[in-house]
Write an enzyme that holds these catalytic residues in place. Sequence first.
Site, short mmCIF file in Angstrom:
data_model
loop_
_atom_site.label_atom_id
_atom_site.label_comp_id
_atom_site.label_asym_id
_atom_site.label_seq_id
_atom_site.Cartn_x
_atom_site.Cartn_y
_atom_site.Cartn_z
N GLY A 46 68.20 -8.69 -10.33
CA GLY A 46 67.39 -7.49 -10.30
C GLY A 46 65.93 -7.83 -10.56
O GLY A 46 65.63 -8.89 -11.10
N CYS A 97 66.55 -12.27 -18.64
CA CYS A 97 65.53 -11.58 -17.84
C CYS A 97 64.60 -12.63 -17.24
O CYS A 97 64.22 -13.58 -17.91
CB CYS A 97 64.74 -10.64 -18.75
SG CYS A 97 63.36 -9.82 -17.92
N GLU A 140 66.39 -2.65 -15.43
CA GLU A 140 65.21 -2.53 -14.55
C GLU A 140 64.42 -1.26 -14.83
O GLU A 140 63.19 -1.27 -14.80
CB GLU A 140 65.62 -2.56 -13.07
CG GLU A 140 66.33 -3.83 -12.61
CD GLU A 140 65.69 -5.12 -13.06
OE1 GLU A 140 64.47 -5.16 -13.29
OE2 GLU A 140 66.42 -6.11 -13.20
N HIS A 143 62.15 -1.72 -17.59
CA HIS A 143 60.89 -2.40 -17.22
C HIS A 143 59.84 -1.39 -16.79
O HIS A 143 58.65 -1.57 -17.05
CB HIS A 143 61.13 -3.36 -16.04
CG HIS A 143 61.61 -4.73 -16.45
ND1 HIS A 143 60.90 -5.56 -17.28
CD2 HIS A 143 62.73 -5.43 -16.11
CE1 HIS A 143 61.56 -6.71 -17.44
NE2 HIS A 143 62.69 -6.65 -16.74
ZN ZN Z 1 64.17 -8.12 -16.69
#
Ligand code: ZN
Length: 185
Positions: A46, A97, A140, A143
């Site tokens: 992702g 991540c 995501e 984020h």
């Molecule tokens: Zn991430």
Amino acid sequence: MAIRRILTYPEPSLRSASREVENITGDTVRWIDDMVQTMYAAPGVGLAAPQLGLDQRIIVVDVGEQEEDGSPGENLVKLINPVIVESEGEIVWEEGCLSVIDFRAEVKRAGHILVRGYDPDQREVQIEAEGLLAVALQHEIDHLEGRLFIDHVSRLKRDMYAKRARKAIREGKPTARSKPAGGEI
Ligand code: ZN
């Protein structure tokens, strides 16, 4: 299409909330293509626009098997202005991540979610997700709010990581990444 550089912790812009996409334009579509290509190249499952320094609420996720020729898989999700409209249950997943180098930790998230957003063709889409897809979508969307998965771990672990990252930068170690372990989101 281009592979772009992925920003890494402690890059300040990873900490700000992204703006809603008001018009889906040719530029938006080109950015999404770059996001997809960058995600596959990393490789990751992702990627969110702010990880490439783009202040827009866009995410891409593919939790499926990667195609050998690098072409997009059938599980590829591209979402503009995604919103979690329902969530229930619980899941614990060991996350990594692409913007948080060399660190993985278990994170507790909702086990089932319903997400709404738009696809690049301006159609409203709705995705019901569980398992890794639910984890990746929540990661995501975090984020887009300027949140990283390390915000969900204990303060002790987060501080240890922050210290390690500062030391690596002081010593001139690359924040340009070593190859990801796999499964980073
Ligand atoms: Zn991430």
